[in-house]
Structure formats: C-alpha cells, structure tokens
Design a protein around this motif. Structure first.
Motif, mmCIF file in Angstrom:
data_model
loop_
_atom_site.group_PDB
_atom_site.id
_atom_site.type_symbol
_atom_site.label_atom_id
_atom_site.label_comp_id
_atom_site.label_asym_id
_atom_site.label_seq_id
_atom_site.Cartn_x
_atom_site.Cartn_y
_atom_site.Cartn_z
ATOM 1 N N ASP A 30 54.019 16.365 54.855
ATOM 2 C CA ASP A 30 52.566 16.467 54.925
ATOM 3 C C ASP A 30 52.062 17.258 53.714
ATOM 4 O O ASP A 30 52.446 18.409 53.519
ATOM 5 N N TYR A 31 51.204 16.639 52.932
ATOM 6 C CA TYR A 31 50.662 17.277 51.727
ATOM 7 C C TYR A 31 49.197 17.657 51.876
ATOM 8 O O TYR A 31 48.567 18.063 50.913
ATOM 9 N N THR A 32 48.660 17.527 53.074
ATOM 10 C CA THR A 32 47.223 17.745 53.260
ATOM 11 C C THR A 32 46.792 19.180 53.017
ATOM 12 O O THR A 32 45.636 19.420 52.687
ATOM 13 N N ARG A 33 47.707 20.125 53.122
ATOM 14 C CA ARG A 33 47.305 21.530 52.919
ATOM 15 C C ARG A 33 47.124 21.881 51.451
ATOM 16 O O ARG A 33 46.576 22.923 51.121
ATOM 17 N N TYR A 34 47.587 21.014 50.562
ATOM 18 C CA TYR A 34 47.469 21.279 49.126
ATOM 19 C C TYR A 34 46.135 20.775 48.624
ATOM 20 O O TYR A 34 45.809 19.597 48.764
ATOM 21 N N THR A 35 45.367 21.672 48.022
ATOM 22 C CA THR A 35 44.033 21.301 47.550
ATOM 23 C C THR A 35 43.941 21.268 46.030
ATOM 24 O O THR A 35 42.897 20.906 45.492
ATOM 25 N N ASP A 47 58.022 26.545 47.681
ATOM 26 C CA ASP A 47 56.590 26.375 47.420
ATOM 27 C C ASP A 47 56.301 26.311 45.924
ATOM 28 O O ASP A 47 55.311 25.712 45.505
ATOM 29 N N ARG A 73 60.177 20.246 53.385
ATOM 30 C CA ARG A 73 60.420 21.602 53.885
ATOM 31 C C ARG A 73 61.579 22.298 53.183
ATOM 32 O O ARG A 73 61.665 23.525 53.220
ATOM 33 N N ARG A 122 47.359 17.032 43.285
ATOM 34 C CA ARG A 122 46.956 15.732 43.852
ATOM 35 C C ARG A 122 47.069 14.632 42.790
ATOM 36 O O ARG A 122 47.520 13.530 43.090
#
Length: 122
Positions: free
Chosen positions: A83-88, A54, A50, A93
């Motif tokens: 948490d990295y799940t929002r990065y697509t 960005d 955090r 990745r």
C-alpha cells in the motif's frame, strides 16, 4: 524474512516477504537479488514493501535508485507490492508512475497483481 518460490510452466518468481524492514541498504538488496538468482534460479523477484527500509521511499536518500541499478546490473526484474497511499511526496508518486511504465521494475498494489505482472514479462 520469508522466501518463497512460485513456478509455473513459463516462469520462476522468488517472493520475499516479512513484517519488518530488512532491506536497509544496497548490500542487503544485492544479497536478496543473489539469493533469488542463485538459490532460487529466478530472475524475477517480488518484494513485500514491508521489508524495505523507509529510506527507500525517500528519494533524496538515493537508496531506491541504487537498488534499482543493482537489480538491472544483475538482470533481475523486480516488483514491490504493498500500500503506497500514505506517501504524499510528488517525486515519489512520479517515480512510481514512471517505473510502472517499464518492464524492469514496477510497483504493485497487491501480491497477486505483482505475480501476474511478473509472469507477463519476458
């Protein structure tokens, strides 16, 4: 930014956390690394995701590479937790996967995972 030192018999880890992005460029990242190294006498740094801009997670900005290079130059082993799940982004990745294979820098899902992995490093 909150700065905390975790110590045990074999290691010192500086933990930087907060609720807003305070690391927005290489200079602020370098200042954090120097604070860990010289104020905390720690060569291991755990960073709350955090507090990173960005822009760090947009690889085309070059910010992630520049920051990792600074940490490497100053012999700081670092981990970022969050948490990295929002990065697509596939490149991001892939970057996370590749850096997690090394021992200089990695990404962790939780604060505790980051601490344990840093403790395990020489």
């Amino acid at each position: 930014m909150h700065f905390e030192i975790i110590t045990d018999e074999s290691t010192r880890i500086a933990v930087a956390s907060g609720s807003k992005a305070e690391i927005a460029d290489t200079q602020s990242a370098l200042e954090l690394a120097m604070r860990a190294k010289y104020e905390a006498a720690a060569e291991k740094l755990l960073i709350d995701k955090r507090i990173l801009s960005d822009a760090f997670f947009i690889l085309s900005t070059g910010l992630a590479g520049e920051i990792l290079q600074k940490f490497t130059n100053y012999h700081i082993k670092a981990a970022i937790f969050g948490d990295y799940t929002r990065y697509t982004s596939k490149p991001l990745r892939d970057f996370i996967y590749e850096t997690n294979q090394g021992t200089q820098f990695f990404f962790a899902a939780t604060r505790e995972e980051g601490i344990q992995r840093l403790k395990a490093l020489p």
